[in-house]
Write a protein that holds these residues in place. Structure first.
Motif, short mmCIF file in Angstrom:
data_model
loop_
_atom_site.label_atom_id
_atom_site.label_comp_id
_atom_site.label_asym_id
_atom_site.label_seq_id
_atom_site.Cartn_x
_atom_site.Cartn_y
_atom_site.Cartn_z
N LYS A 12 -28.89 55.06 -44.29
CA LYS A 12 -27.49 54.71 -43.99
C LYS A 12 -26.71 56.00 -43.81
O LYS A 12 -26.86 56.94 -44.59
CB LYS A 12 -26.91 53.92 -45.16
CG LYS A 12 -25.53 53.38 -44.89
CD LYS A 12 -24.87 52.85 -46.13
CE LYS A 12 -25.50 51.57 -46.62
NZ LYS A 12 -24.73 50.96 -47.73
N CYS A 13 -25.88 56.04 -42.79
CA CYS A 13 -25.01 57.20 -42.57
C CYS A 13 -23.84 57.11 -43.56
O CYS A 13 -23.19 56.06 -43.65
CB CYS A 13 -24.49 57.20 -41.13
SG CYS A 13 -23.33 58.54 -40.81
N SER A 14 -23.60 58.18 -44.30
CA SER A 14 -22.53 58.15 -45.29
C SER A 14 -21.15 58.07 -44.63
O SER A 14 -20.21 57.52 -45.20
CB SER A 14 -22.61 59.37 -46.20
OG SER A 14 -22.54 60.56 -45.42
N LYS A 15 -21.03 58.59 -43.41
CA LYS A 15 -19.74 58.53 -42.72
C LYS A 15 -19.51 57.19 -42.02
O LYS A 15 -18.38 56.76 -41.84
CB LYS A 15 -19.66 59.64 -41.65
CG LYS A 15 -19.60 61.04 -42.23
CD LYS A 15 -19.55 62.05 -41.09
CE LYS A 15 -19.63 63.47 -41.64
NZ LYS A 15 -19.78 64.47 -40.56
N HIS A 16 -20.60 56.57 -41.59
CA HIS A 16 -20.50 55.30 -40.86
C HIS A 16 -21.49 54.29 -41.45
O HIS A 16 -22.49 53.94 -40.81
CB HIS A 16 -20.81 55.51 -39.37
CG HIS A 16 -20.09 56.68 -38.77
ND1 HIS A 16 -20.69 57.89 -38.50
CD2 HIS A 16 -18.79 56.82 -38.43
CE1 HIS A 16 -19.80 58.73 -37.99
NE2 HIS A 16 -18.64 58.11 -37.94
N PRO A 17 -21.20 53.84 -42.67
CA PRO A 17 -22.16 52.97 -43.36
C PRO A 17 -22.36 51.62 -42.67
O PRO A 17 -23.37 50.95 -42.90
CB PRO A 17 -21.56 52.79 -44.76
CG PRO A 17 -20.12 53.12 -44.61
CD PRO A 17 -20.02 54.11 -43.49
N GLY A 32 -20.68 61.25 -31.60
CA GLY A 32 -21.98 61.91 -31.53
C GLY A 32 -22.57 62.22 -32.89
O GLY A 32 -23.25 63.24 -33.06
N CYS A 33 -22.32 61.37 -33.86
CA CYS A 33 -22.80 61.59 -35.22
C CYS A 33 -24.32 61.77 -35.25
O CYS A 33 -25.07 60.92 -34.75
CB CYS A 33 -22.39 60.41 -36.11
SG CYS A 33 -22.98 60.57 -37.80
N GLU A 34 -24.78 62.88 -35.83
CA GLU A 34 -26.20 63.19 -35.85
C GLU A 34 -26.97 62.19 -36.71
O GLU A 34 -28.07 61.77 -36.34
CB GLU A 34 -26.41 64.61 -36.39
CG GLU A 34 -27.87 65.03 -36.35
CD GLU A 34 -28.11 66.41 -36.95
OE1 GLU A 34 -27.13 67.06 -37.36
OE2 GLU A 34 -29.29 66.80 -37.01
N ARG A 35 -26.40 61.82 -37.85
CA ARG A 35 -27.10 60.89 -38.76
C ARG A 35 -27.28 59.51 -38.09
O ARG A 35 -28.35 58.92 -38.19
CB ARG A 35 -26.34 60.75 -40.08
CG ARG A 35 -26.14 62.03 -40.83
CD ARG A 35 -27.25 62.36 -41.77
NE ARG A 35 -27.40 61.36 -42.81
CZ ARG A 35 -28.46 61.28 -43.58
NH1 ARG A 35 -29.45 62.13 -43.44
NH2 ARG A 35 -28.54 60.36 -44.50
N CYS A 36 -26.25 59.02 -37.46
CA CYS A 36 -26.36 57.74 -36.76
C CYS A 36 -27.36 57.86 -35.60
O CYS A 36 -28.13 56.92 -35.34
CB CYS A 36 -25.00 57.29 -36.24
SG CYS A 36 -23.86 56.74 -37.52
N GLY A 37 -27.37 59.02 -34.94
CA GLY A 37 -28.33 59.26 -33.87
C GLY A 37 -29.76 59.22 -34.38
O GLY A 37 -30.66 58.68 -33.74
ZN LIG Z 1 -22.75 58.38 -38.63
#
Ligand SMILES: [Zn+2]
Length: 81
Positions: A12-17, A32-37
């Motif tokens: 889970k992305c902490s910025k965009h859970p 362009g969030c790297e974690r979501c990518g």
């Molecule tokens: Zn994210």
């Protein structure tokens, strides 16, 4: 021979859970969030892996149960005296 153990994994992305690559797709990644990518990449590879496994060894269709019409003997008309 290739052996893979079963994998149960969560990310889970902490910025965009709330981001879910399966439901939202890559287009819903904000800024362009790297974690979501990475989550989207993992989802894509997982889907590809499942497709490859299915191609290598397609699921065996389940056999249909045979009807039981003739299994039960009649309670009437077959009694001999
Ligand atoms: Zn994210």
């Amino acid at each position: 021979m290739l052996k893979l153990g079963s994998i149960r994994w969560r990310g889970k992305c902490s910025k965009h859970p709330g981001y879910d690559p399966y439901l939202d797709g890559r287009g819903a990644i904000r800024g362009g969030c790297e974690r979501c990518g990475l989550l989207a990449d993992i989802q894509t590879r997982h889907t590809e892996m499942l497709a490859l496994m299915k191609r290598f060894a397609p699921a065996v269709p389940k056999r249909r149960a045979e009807p039981h019409n003739n299994r039960q003997t009649s309670l009437f008309g077959e009694i001999e005296n």
